[in-house]
Scaffold this active site. Sequence first.
Site, short mmCIF file in Angstrom:
data_model
loop_
_atom_site.label_atom_id
_atom_site.label_comp_id
_atom_site.label_asym_id
_atom_site.label_seq_id
_atom_site.Cartn_x
_atom_site.Cartn_y
_atom_site.Cartn_z
N HIS A 47 0.86 -1.19 0.00
CA HIS A 47 0.00 0.00 0.00
C HIS A 47 0.90 1.24 0.00
O HIS A 47 2.03 1.20 0.49
CB HIS A 47 -0.89 0.02 1.24
N GLU A 49 0.97 3.89 1.80
CA GLU A 49 1.47 4.30 3.11
C GLU A 49 2.66 3.46 3.56
O GLU A 49 3.67 3.98 4.03
CB GLU A 49 0.37 4.18 4.19
N CYS A 77 -6.08 1.87 5.87
CA CYS A 77 -6.70 0.63 6.36
C CYS A 77 -6.06 0.27 7.70
O CYS A 77 -5.11 0.92 8.16
CB CYS A 77 -6.49 -0.49 5.34
N CYS A 80 -2.25 -0.38 7.48
CA CYS A 80 -1.47 0.85 7.34
C CYS A 80 -1.50 1.68 8.62
O CYS A 80 -0.48 2.27 9.00
CB CYS A 80 -1.97 1.66 6.15
#
Length: 145
Positions: A47, A49, A77, A80
């Site tokens: 992801h 992040e 999420c 993260c």
Amino acid sequence: MDVALREAEAAGGRGEVPVGAVVVNAAGLVVAQAGNRTRELSDPTAHAEVLAIRAACAALGSERLIGHDLYVTLEPCAMCAAAIAASRIGRLYYGAGDPKSGGVAQGARVFAHAQCHHAPEVYDGINAAASEKMLKAFFAGKRGG
């Protein structure tokens, strides 16, 4: 947030969900930036992040990002959010909320748990309209209109 939006746009152009993230130091300088690369890298943890945090930590030679801020186009999420807490990010700024998979203000609310050893200051809704528009266009394209 403009840099994060550009990273999100680039991610969408690669066929990834258009999410971008930027780590900024106390002086306001970009330390690391990334867009989603889960499909490209065949890595469910890739992801934006997580990739930006990894790059910033590598650049600084530390697992902690004390005094740094994270800008991300979509509410992180739970995975993260846990990475944000572990890295000790000072402030989190995000654009669109994520009712389906968010882990900050919705869903898991990672920072609200007693087991969370660090919670950043959180600021939401930053350029949310631009983030939402990009995400809606991406998913409309996937559905064929």
